[in-house]
Design a protein around this motif. Structure first.
Motif, PDB file in Angstrom:
ATOM      1  N   GLU A 490     -11.635  17.311 -16.287  1.00  0.00           N
ATOM      2  CA  GLU A 490     -12.174  15.963 -16.139  1.00  0.00           C
ATOM      3  C   GLU A 490     -13.559  15.892 -16.773  1.00  0.00           C
ATOM      4  O   GLU A 490     -14.348  16.839 -16.682  1.00  0.00           O
ATOM      5  CB  GLU A 490     -12.258  15.587 -14.661  1.00  0.00           C
ATOM      6  CG  GLU A 490     -10.902  15.538 -13.973  1.00  0.00           C
ATOM      7  CD  GLU A 490     -10.981  15.039 -12.541  1.00  0.00           C
ATOM      8  OE1 GLU A 490     -12.105  14.727 -12.096  1.00  0.00           O
ATOM      9  OE2 GLU A 490      -9.939  14.962 -11.881  1.00  0.00           O
ATOM     10  N   LYS A 551     -11.913  -1.947 -13.505  1.00  0.00           N
ATOM     11  CA  LYS A 551     -11.088  -0.839 -13.019  1.00  0.00           C
ATOM     12  C   LYS A 551     -11.760  -0.079 -11.880  1.00  0.00           C
ATOM     13  O   LYS A 551     -11.113   0.613 -11.104  1.00  0.00           O
ATOM     14  CB  LYS A 551     -10.789   0.133 -14.166  1.00  0.00           C
ATOM     15  CG  LYS A 551      -9.821  -0.412 -15.220  1.00  0.00           C
ATOM     16  CD  LYS A 551      -8.386  -0.287 -14.771  1.00  0.00           C
ATOM     17  CE  LYS A 551      -7.425  -0.681 -15.879  1.00  0.00           C
ATOM     18  NZ  LYS A 551      -6.019  -0.488 -15.482  1.00  0.00           N
ATOM     19  N   THR A 579      -8.049  14.626 -18.147  1.00  0.00           N
ATOM     20  CA  THR A 579      -7.503  13.812 -17.057  1.00  0.00           C
ATOM     21  C   THR A 579      -8.653  13.181 -16.286  1.00  0.00           C
ATOM     22  O   THR A 579      -9.818  13.355 -16.628  1.00  0.00           O
ATOM     23  CB  THR A 579      -6.641  14.676 -16.114  1.00  0.00           C
ATOM     24  OG1 THR A 579      -7.410  15.814 -15.691  1.00  0.00           O
ATOM     25  CG2 THR A 579      -5.369  15.164 -16.799  1.00  0.00           C
ATOM     26  N   ALA A 581     -11.030  10.117 -14.482  1.00  0.00           N
ATOM     27  CA  ALA A 581     -11.592   8.812 -14.836  1.00  0.00           C
ATOM     28  C   ALA A 581     -12.580   8.935 -15.991  1.00  0.00           C
ATOM     29  O   ALA A 581     -13.288   9.931 -16.121  1.00  0.00           O
ATOM     30  CB  ALA A 581     -12.289   8.202 -13.623  1.00  0.00           C
ATOM     31  N   THR A 619      -7.214   7.835 -15.959  1.00  0.00           N
ATOM     32  CA  THR A 619      -6.625   7.004 -14.894  1.00  0.00           C
ATOM     33  C   THR A 619      -7.162   5.584 -14.851  1.00  0.00           C
ATOM     34  O   THR A 619      -6.556   4.722 -14.201  1.00  0.00           O
ATOM     35  CB  THR A 619      -6.882   7.670 -13.527  1.00  0.00           C
ATOM     36  OG1 THR A 619      -8.309   7.834 -13.345  1.00  0.00           O
ATOM     37  CG2 THR A 619      -6.195   9.018 -13.444  1.00  0.00           C
ATOM     38  N   ASN A 620      -8.280   5.309 -15.508  1.00  0.00           N
ATOM     39  CA  ASN A 620      -8.929   4.011 -15.324  1.00  0.00           C
ATOM     40  C   ASN A 620      -9.092   3.217 -16.618  1.00  0.00           C
ATOM     41  O   ASN A 620      -9.984   2.386 -16.735  1.00  0.00           O
ATOM     42  CB  ASN A 620     -10.296   4.190 -14.654  1.00  0.00           C
ATOM     43  CG  ASN A 620     -11.254   5.000 -15.518  1.00  0.00           C
ATOM     44  OD1 ASN A 620     -10.828   5.774 -16.361  1.00  0.00           O
ATOM     45  ND2 ASN A 620     -12.546   4.823 -15.295  1.00  0.00           N
TER      46      ASN A 620
END
Length: 662
Positions: A490, A551, A579, A581, A619-620
């Motif tokens: 991340e 988001k 992966t 945000a 994800t966002n």
């Protein structure tokens, strides 16, 4: 009777076919051949067999009476027996058997008969090699006969043939080239099976050599000694006791490259030859007209501003090489050091670079005027020890498509402390395998037994996190490209990069000094490189104009955005395995829209999975229809630099009304 006739006819045809095959086999032999060229035998003598093949009459002759050949002549293929007398001597003797045929080059068989003494015989004790050659030719084979188990001493005696006449300055300059250029055979290559007491054996061993760039003749003296020196006493061919047998290797001197324009042209050609490129330089033309080469001119601003001395006029300013063929373990040719005024250097596309690991070499680190360096698809996995010397001038560094395994192997040397003038850094495509999409298939750092390339986890708590943060806290970078690697994890959060900025003693948020006005831009156009437009991006200085990225459903103001890569026009993280945000330091970066984020940030490896088997991707964010309304609004703001709920309203005119991001 009919059946008998058919069988008889078949046998006749078959017999004829067999004879015709035999004739064909013999006619395919061109000249004369023998199945062995070296025979070694002990003092007791004996017999040895040799197979001779020819397509005409041949005759055998011996150079010494202690060998007899039977048969001594023949037609076509035959087996010959050499009868070798015993010897009472303590030393070895040698003879030759010559198999000859009219109009053809004869074949020689060397017979070495050892005496009762312990001996190691080198067929050619003195070898001369050229100063340089293609990699596949940079070796020589030595034939060694012995009746004692032996080894090669590791301490080779290296010297220059001209050493007695060299000045101290010349010796100092050439010292780095004097030693270590000969690679000795491995111990297992020297094993001999003395299965009948002292019955001698002959073996062929391979020595590899490195290219000579010094204008002096190099000499290496290699000592061959018994494994059991206490009990095995060597003798020479006169019966005298000796400690070792010496193989002398002499390498021709390289052409002297002088510190002038002619020296530059010779260096360019020599480098091209050693890189084995598919390029060529027309030496009948002036170097001014050579493709892929530019020279310094008196009108260049660097000359006028005394950034580069006048002596550089007419010398090589830039050179590019492509489509090269260096083998595993080789380095960039050392002649690069002679191009002392080089400003830009590019070397690209080594054959099979994913399976070959090369080195840049220390010589390139001496180029004190180098500003632009491209080492693309070369095969390096590390950087030279002295690479940070280039940090005084280097502005652009392209290391794409190499074999680095970690980020830290680069950032440990290439960082803002060592390279304060660097503006462009590229680490794209450092993959040693193209097909891997599932990182859970990697074992250690390998996939299907091969290294995968730049495979790192940048998540919190991982060792490579710090290396990644070193890049993010680099103020001066205008471009950071890290696409198409095996980077997973991340991205650092706003809080984490803030801590990294604090640890690096950098401003945590954007400051007034980071911006220019229209008047300042008019007065100094170059200010655009190192500052941001205040009219367009003044929101970054505010604390009372909240903006919400839908988001996250939380609002932020300008002074909550971490000052990460503040002036970067290009940032590429796509086609990795990230992966989680996308943090605000990206989503609200003043040049975020310039980064083509849907393609160059958000778009991770298609159908990719990280080392945990989880599908990759952020994800966002929405890859297809990204909503920029928080960033530059939904309508033309006119001349209003401030619009409620919008970070950079004036960008609407650039990226929407103009219909282009150029």
């Amino acid at each position: 009777m009919k059946y008998f006739s058919k069988i008889t006819l078949g046998l006749i045809l078959c017999t004829g076919f067999l004879f015709s095959c035999k004739d064909d086999d013999e006619t395919r032999i061109d000249g004369i051949t023998v199945d062995k060229e070296e025979i070694t035998i002990g003092a007791e003598g004996g017999t040895e067999k040799i197979s001779v093949s020819a397509n005409d009459q041949w005759v055998a002759r011996v150079s010494q009476p202690w060998i007899a050949v039977s048969p001594a002549n023949g037609m076509g293929t035959a087996g010959c027996v050499l009868a070798i007398d015993s010897t009472l001597a303590n030393v070895a003797r040698t003879a030759q058997v010559r198999f000859s045929m009219d109009g053809r080059e004869p074949k020689l068989v060397t017979v070495t008969q050892f005496g009762f003494g312990k001996q190691i015989l080198v067929k050619e004790p003195e070898v001369e090699i050229p100063s340089s050659d293609a990699y596949k030719k940079r070796h020589f084979e030595t034939t060694i006969s012995t009746n004692v188990k032996f080894r090669i001493e590791e301490n080779v005696d290296y010297s220059f043939a001209e050493e007695a006449t060299m000045t101290e300055e010349e010796k100092k300059e050439a010292e780095g080239e004097r030693t270590g250029w000969l690679t000795l055979p491995k111990a297992e290559d020297l094993k001999v099976d003395l299965d009948r007491g002292a019955r001698p054996r002959t073996l062929k061993v391979d020595f590899r050599w490195g290219m000579n760039v010094a204008p002096y003749t190099r000499v290496a003296k290699v000592r061959l000694v018994p494994q059991d020196q206490e009990n095995d006493q060597l003798v020479d061919n006169d019966g005298n006791k000796i400690d070792a047998v010496v193989l002398i290797v002499t390498q021709k001197a390289a052409m002297k490259i002088e510190d002038n324009r002619s020296g530059d042209s010779l260096a360019v050609i020599t480098i091209n030859s050693k890189l084995q490129t598919m390029m060529s330089f027309d030496t009948s033309e002036s170097m001014t007209n050579w493709d892929f080469v530019t020279l310094w001119e008196a009108t260049d601003k660097e000359i006028k501003n005394n950034e580069v001395p006048e002596e550089a006029i007419g010398r090589v300013r830039s050179v590019s090489y492509a489509m090269i063929d260096l083998q595993d373990g080789e380095s960039l040719p050392k002649e690069i050091r002679h191009l002392k005024y080089l400003e830009s250097f590019s070397v690209q596309s080594n054959a099979n670079r994913q399976t070959r690991t090369l080195h840049l070499g220390e010589e390139i680190c001496e180029l004190q005027y180098l500003k632009n360096l491209t080492v693309f698809s070369f095969g390096i996995a590390d950087l030279p020890n002295g690479f940070e010397k280039l940090g005084k001038k280097l502005e652009k560094l392209d290391l794409a498509s190499n074999n680095f395994k970690t980020l830290s192997v680069v950032t440990g040397i290439v960082n803002q402390d060592n390279f304060p003038k660097l503006k462009y850094l590229t680490l794209t495509g450092c993959r040693a395998t193209e097909t891997l999409r599932d990182l859970s298939l990697i074992e250690g750092t390998k996939y299907n037994g091969r290294e995968v390339g730049l495979y790192v986890n940048i998540s919190k708590g991982q060792s490579e996190r710090e290396a990644f943060l070193k890049l993010l806290t680099w103020d001066n970078l205008l471009s950071l490209q890290m696409s198409y690697n095996f980077i997973e994890g991340e991205l650092p959060t706003d809080e984490e990069v803030t801590e990294a900025l604090r640890a690096a003693n950098k401003p945590l948020t954007y400051q007034a000094g980071d911006f220019f006005t229209k008047d300042e831009l008019t007065a100094t156009p170059s200010i655009y490189q190192n500052q941001i437009s205040k009219d367009t991006c003044q929101w970054l200085l505010t604390t009372d104009q909240p903006v919400e990225y839908k988001k996250t459903e939380t609002t932020v103001n300008g002074q909550q955005i971490p000052r990460v890569l503040p002036f970067a026009r290009n940032v590429h993280f796509n086609l990795n395995f990230l992966t989680g945000a996308v943090p605000n330091w990206i989503l609200f970066h003043p040049y975020f829209a310039y980064w083509y984020p849907e393609t160059m940030i958000f778009n991770q490896q298609e159908n990719g999975k990280n080392s945990s088997g989880t599908a990759v991707g952020f994800t966002n964010v929405d890859l297809v229809n990204y909503d920029y309304s928080y960033y530059y609004g939904k309508e033309d703001p006119g001349d209003n630099a401030v619009v409620e709920g919008v970070a950079y309203p004036l960008y609407f005119r650039k990226f929407v009304l103009s219909g282009t991001t150029e």
